[in-house]
Scaffold this motif. Structure first.
Motif, short mmCIF file in Angstrom:
data_model
loop_
_atom_site.label_atom_id
_atom_site.label_comp_id
_atom_site.label_asym_id
_atom_site.label_seq_id
_atom_site.Cartn_x
_atom_site.Cartn_y
_atom_site.Cartn_z
N LEU A 150 -6.21 3.43 -5.13
CA LEU A 150 -5.53 4.38 -5.03
C LEU A 150 -5.03 4.99 -6.45
CD1 LEU A 150 -2.97 3.04 -2.55
CD2 LEU A 150 -4.01 5.00 -2.42
N ARG A 180 -8.36 -2.24 -2.18
CA ARG A 180 -7.75 -1.19 -1.97
C ARG A 180 -6.92 -0.59 -2.52
NH1 ARG A 180 -6.08 -2.85 4.13
NH2 ARG A 180 -5.10 -4.09 2.56
N SER A 225 1.05 4.24 -2.26
CA SER A 225 0.86 5.49 -2.28
C SER A 225 1.47 6.93 -2.46
CB SER A 225 0.67 5.58 -0.43
OG SER A 225 -0.63 5.24 -0.48
N GLN A 277 0.77 7.38 -6.33
CA GLN A 277 -0.03 8.70 -6.25
C GLN A 277 0.20 10.24 -5.74
OE1 GLN A 277 -3.17 8.04 -2.88
NE2 GLN A 277 -4.76 8.60 -4.89
N THR A 333 1.04 -1.52 -0.16
CA THR A 333 0.01 -0.22 0.21
C THR A 333 0.94 1.13 0.06
OG1 THR A 333 -1.69 -1.52 0.77
CG2 THR A 333 -1.95 1.27 1.09
#
Length: 169
Positions: free
Chosen positions: A138, A134, A106, A109, A102
């Motif tokens: 993102l 999830r 991130s 992003q 994640t």
């Protein structure tokens, strides 16, 4: 093959691009493009297209998370590099913790908000279904290439579940 088309388009439009590869074939990206009819401008190999190896994960590694090391290297690319293709993080993702994965996405992003584009290639099986859901949130776009049987023949199809932050109904 989609990665080659994206890299070719970016470099032909004057973008700086970096291709990270785990398969050892990254150095031949220009030859791969030429083999499918995508000729690069003569100065592109040295000036606008760089190829780098991505750290392969090993189940016995005790050092920092390989996915974090890869993300840090990608973040350190010069600002002029506008397209980054990471081909293929399947093995690394399988050996990483969900929070590390994640965090990896991130970071990308955040970098997209300053003008970079990222393409990350992986097999969906590398992620638990809840984590995959999830990650879709993102990513601005999510494309998959499932294999289907049509009249007894195996074919790949391109499926877009999310394009430019709009989910498919």
């Amino acid at each position: 093959m989609i990665c080659q088309y994206l890299m070719h388009g970016a470099v032909s439009d004057g973008w700086e691009a970096t291709y990270f590869s785990t398969d050892g074939l990254g150095a031949d990206i220009g030859q791969q493009m030429n083999s499918i009819g995508l000729d690069l401008p003569s100065d592109a190999d040295q000036d606008r297209l760089s190829v780098r190896p991505i750290h392969k994960a090993s189940p016995r590694e005790d050092a920092g998370a390989p996915i974090d090391e890869s993300a840090a290297e990608i973040e350190s690319l010069p600002q002029i590099c506008r397209l980054v293709v990471v081909d293929d993080i399947t093995r690394t993702a399988m050996l990483s913790e969900p929070r590390e994965i994640t965090g990896f996405f991130s970071r990308f992003q955040r970098l997209c908000s300053v003008g970079r584009a990222f393409v990350v290639v992986s097999q969906s099986a590398a992620f638990e279904p809840s984590l995959l859901s999830r990650l879709h949130q993102l990513c601005n776009s999510h494309l998959s290439m499932p294999n289907d049987s049509v009249r007894g023949r195996l074919v790949s199809r391109l499926s877009a579940t999310n394009l430019n932050n709009v989910e498919k109904a």
